[in-house]
Scaffold this motif. Structure first.
Motif, PDB file in Angstrom:
ATOM      1  N   UNK A 571     -40.557  32.706 -40.556  1.00 12.93           N
ATOM      2  CA  UNK A 571     -40.076  33.269 -39.291  1.00 12.93           C
ATOM      3  C   UNK A 571     -39.963  32.189 -38.227  1.00 12.93           C
ATOM      4  N   UNK A 572     -40.958  31.310 -38.152  1.00 15.60           N
ATOM      5  CA  UNK A 572     -40.941  30.234 -37.151  1.00 15.60           C
ATOM      6  C   UNK A 572     -39.742  29.320 -37.354  1.00 15.60           C
ATOM      7  N   UNK A 573     -39.419  29.018 -38.618  1.00 14.86           N
ATOM      8  CA  UNK A 573     -38.265  28.165 -38.902  1.00 14.86           C
ATOM      9  C   UNK A 573     -36.964  28.845 -38.456  1.00 14.86           C
ATOM     10  N   UNK A 574     -36.873  30.162 -38.700  1.00 14.89           N
ATOM     11  CA  UNK A 574     -35.682  30.887 -38.256  1.00 14.89           C
ATOM     12  C   UNK A 574     -35.557  30.886 -36.735  1.00 14.89           C
ATOM     13  N   UNK A 575     -36.683  31.135 -36.066  1.00 18.47           N
ATOM     14  CA  UNK A 575     -36.638  31.189 -34.600  1.00 18.47           C
ATOM     15  C   UNK A 575     -36.225  29.843 -34.014  1.00 18.47           C
ATOM     16  N   UNK A 576     -36.625  28.756 -34.648  1.00 16.68           N
ATOM     17  CA  UNK A 576     -36.214  27.432 -34.172  1.00 16.68           C
ATOM     18  C   UNK A 576     -34.696  27.287 -34.260  1.00 16.68           C
ATOM     19  N   UNK A 577     -34.115  27.797 -35.354  1.00 13.38           N
ATOM     20  CA  UNK A 577     -32.657  27.752 -35.502  1.00 13.38           C
ATOM     21  C   UNK A 577     -31.978  28.643 -34.467  1.00 13.38           C
ATOM     22  N   UNK A 578     -32.516  29.853 -34.258  1.00 16.72           N
ATOM     23  CA  UNK A 578     -31.936  30.769 -33.276  1.00 16.72           C
ATOM     24  C   UNK A 578     -32.016  30.181 -31.866  1.00 16.72           C
ATOM     25  N   UNK A 579     -33.093  29.463 -31.581  1.00 14.12           N
ATOM     26  CA  UNK A 579     -33.247  28.858 -30.253  1.00 14.12           C
ATOM     27  C   UNK A 579     -32.141  27.847 -29.986  1.00 14.12           C
TER      28      UNK A 579
END
Length: 750
Positions: A571-579
């Motif tokens: 999830x953290x990796x995805x949120x970094x991409x979304x950011x």
């Protein structure tokens, strides 16, 4: 993802501190002449629990006097320390719309768990302020009943009303606004306006003509201003002569006394307009809350499409048929423009000009113009033209809100909200169902993040009327109603409404948002796996707009994280991409939302430092760009953390919701504080708080098990029930003060 409902009363800090400035009051259109004594008299008559009603015929200056009184109150905070609110009622024609207009004017959040009247009381109770209600003669009977209740519920409130007739209330003081004395006030007003129209005009050289004009016009301020505006093309002697001649032809036998003088003066001024000026003036009467040059151009008669609308508007302003109400617009700096150009979702090309004007018509003149349209059977066609224009205005505002300029989109929505209201209601009344869908769709993003709740009222009306006549609106109406039910805490009803929305016609974006909010409801109902599955459908049916896509994708990951379908590291990796996507878009809502979800992910991983940093980033974005709902749910989310962390966040959240007068979200914070205090073994204050909430129908599924465990612990104490009964007896105001003290004491003891 974590959709914590919120609401904000506009300019609340200024209102509560008595710092509401005169710039927030309507423009009265020039200096007030001959009214200083009556203004002072009215100010002295204003007292909490009382209504002062200014009566008089149209055009006599009731509104101008009321604005001057309001300005005096604002500049003297010792009288009414919490400020002044101005409510325009000219466009309100039914009893049900009165409290809606008041809540809109005071910026009160209209939560769906309360009636509009209850929202008014929630917003004004305990405030020592002045409520100015302008143009309420067409709803005088209904207004009397509402004000009687309101002053009983809000005892520190004073009311100043304007009406052509008294409201006939026991607590009413009636002050008649008379015409100006022909030899003094009327003479001075005409002379001042004459000099404004023609700088070389010498009142002394035309004293006789001025006296003739003032007597002929019975000292009516509006009539005098219309006549004075003619001095750009006529002499005072010409005006005096032609007034006498024209009045004999223009007096309306159905209108008597000085009202006839006003009618004749308006008719005389109107007939002196050029044909193109008359046609545009009539069509401008459809606007509510003002318009700009682009709007005026959109309303031109087809035969006038080639004319320069600026020239025609300028002529109408010069002749006092149209007022300039604003000449300030947000400037687009070179720096801001170049920064936006590098982003993926830039603002539309029709960005606001460095300076622009907004115009409006006085209510008397608006009615006159509307009367001309009706006489020619053009009213429906012009309102359809207005609706078509507002569809474009709303689409443009939405494009800004979804681009790199949320603030500009929000400004445009606020600026034209009265016109949007008129357009939606006309579309509903004339069964233009596709246009109802289009308008409700394009106001959704703004309403969801600003928490402008009125669109849900339109949606309910559209559904009700459509069901009756067989012209049912599509998904957007159900989306608005469902979101308001969510904010009210009625998650079962909200889920049902959203499911009806999924079955209705709509665009992929409509269905995507319906699934999104249905997933939110499932999560609140404790059905996390279903929520994640519901939201995931969005991947095969998502909007092409990157801002919507990144918000939904971020939310889906959060749903899956809560359902334990995705590990926190993934999830953290995805949120970094979304950011990165949100940053590239330049959209502050997307940036703040992704920061928020990233913070929740960090909290789940036990990374408190990252949690606090991401929450701080989200809150900075929300406050910088004035995004009320983002601000609200960031503050609220922090109160669910156990122990001192949750209590510390509760102080800011309580202050925010108390200022916003939003009972629904106060409940969320109060419940979390009660739970945290009980878990810290501070059972008495926990029992008082939870006892007050015991009969509240709201339920936070995510905290239900903790709350029940706390109540069980309280029940084991011999004084537990007594503490809870003491809390149940408290008013909400008392409970908020008690909770704040208990929170501070608990934090100081740690």
């Amino acid at each position: 993802m974590s959709e914590i409902g919120s609401g904000q009363r506009t300019s609340i800090d200024a209102m509560r501190s008595g710092e509401l400035t005169s710039g927030e009051l309507p423009v009265s259109g020039g200096s007030l002449v001959g009214r200083q004594e009556i203004v002072s008299q009215i100010v002295e008559q204003l007292d909490p629990g009382r209504v002062v009603t200014l009566t008089g015929m149209g055009g006599v200056g009731k509104t101008s006097v009321s604005i001057e009184v309001a300005r005096a109150i604002v500049n003297d905070p010792d009288r009414f320390s919490d400020g002044c609110w101005f409510v325009e009622m000219a466009a309100v024609a039914d009893e049900a719309s009165i409290p809606v207009a008041i809540t809109d004017a005071i910026g009160m959040f209209q939560n769906d768990d309360a009636t509009p009247y209850e929202s008014v009381v929630t917003g004004l109770r305990g405030l020592r302020g002045l409520l100015v209600i302008d143009n309420c003669e067409q709803i005088a009977g209904a207004m009397t009943g509402l004000l009687h209740r309101l002053l009983s519920d809000c005892t520190d409130l004073a009311v100043l009303a304007t009406s052509r007739e008294p409201l006939r209330m026991e607590a009413e003081r009636v002050i008649a606004i008379e015409t100006l004395n022909a030899g003094t006030g009327a003479y001075e007003l005409f002379a001042r306006r004459a000099v404004e129209a023609d700088g070389s005009f010498d009142p002394l050289a035309h004293a006789s003509a001025i006296s003739t004009i003032c007597n002929a016009l019975d000292g009516l301020p509006l009539a005098l201003e219309l006549a004075a505006a003619r001095l750009g093309t006529m002499t005072a002697e010409d005006i005096a002569s032609r007034l006498d001649e024209r009045f004999r032809m223009l007096r309306d036998p159905s209108v008597s006394g000085r009202n006839n003088s006003l009618y004749a003066t308006v008719s005389w001024s109107y007939e002196l307009l050029q044909p193109v000026e008359r046609r545009l003036f009539d069509r401008l009467s459809v606007f509510q809350g003002g318009f700009d040059e682009q709007a005026a151009m959109a309303m031109l008669d087809p035969r006038d499409r080639g004319v320069d609308v600026r020239v025609v508007l300028g002529a109408l302003v010069d002749k006092s048929m149209v007022n300039v109400v604003s000449a300030v617009a947000r400037a687009c700096s070179d720096e801001g423009s170049s920064a936006g150009a590098s982003r993926g979702d830039t603002a539309p090309n029709n960005a606001p000009e460095a300076a622009g004007r907004r115009y409006d018509l006085l209510e008397t003149l608006r009615h006159f113009g509307d009367r001309q349209l009706a006489r020619r059977n053009e009213r429906a066609a012009v309102r359809n033209q207005h609706l078509d224009h507002m569809i474009e205005v709303v689409a443009a505002a939405n494009a800004f809100a979804l681009s790199n300029d949320w603030a500009e989109g929000a400004r445009r929505f606020r600026q034209d909200w009265a016109n949007i209201r008129a357009a939606v209601n006309w579309a509903i009344d004339t069964t233009r169902v596709d246009d109802v869908d289009r308008l409700l769709r394009d106001v959704h993003f703004y309403c969801r993040w600003s928490l402008e709740a009125e669109a849900a009222i339109w949606a309910k009306r559209a559904i009700s009327r459509g069901t009756t006549i067989g012209a049912v609106p599509g998904t957007p109406a159900h989306l608005h109603v469902g979101f308001q039910l969510f904010l009210a805490g009625d998650h079962e009803a909200a889920l049902e409404e959203l499911q009806r929305g999924l079955a209705a016609r709509g665009t992929p974006s409509d269905r995507g948002w319906c699934r999104h909010y249905a997933a939110v409801e499932l999560l609140y109902l404790g059905r996390a796996a279903e929520a994640a599955d519901q939201a995931a459908v969005d991947f095969s049916d998502k909007s092409p707009r990157s801002v919507e896509a990144v918000i939904r994708s971020s939310s889906i990951t959060a749903f899956q994280m809560y359902a334990r379908q995705v590990h926190h590291d993934e999830a953290a990796a995805r949120f970094a991409k979304y950011a990165q996507i949100a940053e590239k878009s330049g959209n502050s809502v997307a940036q703040g939302d992704v920061h928020f979800n990233s913070a929740l992910c960090a909290y789940g991983r036990g990374d408190v430092d990252t949690y606090l940093a991401k929450m701080g980033d989200a809150l900075e974005v929300a406050r910088r760009d004035d995004i009320p709902n983002l601000t609200g749910y960031i503050l609220t989310a922090q109160v669910h953390a156990p122990g001192w962390s949750g209590l510390r966040g509760a102080l800011d959240a309580l202050e925010y919701w108390n200022a916003s007068r939003n009972i629904g979200n106060e409940f969320v914070v109060l419940e979390a504080v009660g739970i945290n205090l009980a878990e810290m073994r501070r059972l008495e204050p926990a029992a008082v708080i939870l006892g007050n909430l015991r009969n509240d129908r709201r339920k936070m599924t995510s905290s239900m098990s903790r709350r029940q465990a706390c109540i069980g612990e309280i029940a084991l104490h011999r004084s537990g029930e007594a503490w809870m009964e003491a809390g149940a007896a408290m008013s909400r105001t008392e409970l908020l003060a008690y909770t704040k003290r208990a929170t501070i004491e608990a934090l100081e003891s740690l």
